[in-house]
Design an enzyme around this catalytic site. Sequence first.
Site: not given
Length: 471
Positions: A156, A277, A283, A290
Site C-alpha cells: 500500500h 529543466s 533539477k 517517466e
Amino acid sequence: MSKLWGGRFTKQTNKLVEEYTASIGFDKALAEEDVQGSLAHVTMLAKCGIVPEEDAARIKEGLQSVLEKIRRGELEYSVSDEDIHMNIEKNLIEEIGPVGGKLHTGRSRNDQVATDMHLYLRKRVVEFVGLLHDLQEALIGQAKANLDTIVPGYTHLQRAQPILFAHHLLAYVSMFQRDIERLQDSYKRINVLPLGAGALAGTTFPIDRHFVAEQLNFGAVYENSLDAVSDRDFILEFLADASILMMHLSRLSEELVMWSSTEFRFIELDDAFCTGSSIMPQKKNPDVPELVRGKTGRVYGNLMGLLTVLKSLPLAYNKDMQEDKEGMFDTVATLQGALQLFAPMIATMKVNKEQMREAVNKDFSNATDIADFLANKGLPFRQAHEVIGKTVLYCIQHNKYLLDLSLEEFQQFSPLFDDSIYEVLQPETVVNARNVYGGTATGQVKAAIGRAEEKLQATGQWVQEYLAKSK
C-alpha cells in the site's frame, strides 16, 4: 494501365483513393523480409519446374540487386504502387525486364504479406529476448552488489517489512523471465509458414510449401489456406506479450522515479539517462523511466486496436487487415527503445545504501517480528498483534521507534519481553529470519541469484541458437 493488377479496370484509380488505401508509407519496413520470402519462393518455382531455371536465376539476381538498394536506402517507393510487394515487383521488372513478372506465379499478396510479417516478428522476438537477457543481467549485477543493502519493503506504499534490496531487484528478474518465456513460446506460432495458401484457397501450380519452409527455416506450414491468410493471432499474441512486458517496465519505472526523488533518495540515475529543466537549474529529471511509463498506454492501445479490427471480420482476407501493421511496428519501436535504454540505465544506477538503512531504522517495519517473538513465547498471535499495535501507538505518541524503547517500556505491554528483543529487532535479524524458499534472507537471495544466472545462461544460448538459424 500502370497498375500491375490493372487489366480488369477501365479507369485510373482516384488519387485520393490511391493515397487512402496505400500502405507503402509503413509497410516498407517489411522490404527485406519481402525479398527474403521472394527468393525462397522463386527457388521453389524452379525446383518444381514451374519457372525455367534460367528465368529463376535472373529473378534471383534482380532481387539481390533490389535488396542491395533497400539496404543502401536507395530504393524509391511510390504510393501509386500501393504496398511493399508491388513496389518491389515493379522495381524488379524495371531491373530485369518482363521476366520479373514470373515471380508472382503461384502466390498472392495475401499469403505474401502474411509471410513477411511472420518473418519480421520472428526476428523481433529473438531480438527482444536478447534485450531482456541484458536487462536481467544488469538487475542481477546490482543484486549481487547489494546483498548487504537493507531497504523498507512496502505494501500500500506504506513501509511494511525490511528486505534486501537485492531481493526487491530479483522480483523484476522473475517478471522479465516470464516475459522471456512468453516470447519464446510465441515463437512457435510465429514460426509457421503461410506462403502457398494463395489468395485463400491454395494454387493450381504444383508448388512445394514444405521446401519453402525449409528455405526460410520455418518449423511448420499452415494446415488450412483460409486460416493462413486470415490469421493474425500471432500478432495479437505478440502485442499481448508486449503489453505485459511494458507493464513490468512501467512498474519498475515508477519505482525508479520514486527512489530517485528527494523524498526517498534511495538511488541516483546516471546523468546520461536524465535531463534538466529549462527554468530550474537544480533539477535532474528521470525522463527515461517517466517516458517508458507513459508509452505503456500506446502499446495497450495497439493491442486493443487490432483486437477491434479483427473481431467481426469474415474469412478470409479483408482490406481492414491492412490495419494490422502500424500498431505492430509502433509496438516494436516502443519496446526496442525502452529495452535498449533500460539495461545500461540499471547497470549505471548508484544505490544509496546509507539512506536505505536510515529509512529502515526510522520506521516500524520490524513490528511483525515482535509479534512473532511473543507468539513463540506462547502468546496467541492475535493477542500478540494487539500488544504490538499498542506498543507502536506508544512510540508514535512519544516520538520514538521500537529500538529506542527501554526494557521497562516494553514490559509495560507484556511481561514476556526480555533483553533478547533488541537482537530480534535488528534489521539484519529481521531480514534473515525470513529463511524460506523465495524469502529475503541473505542465503535464500544468494541461492535465487544462482538460479537466475542459470536461466540467464539458458536464455543466452536460446538467442544464439536462433540467431544462427536466421543467417
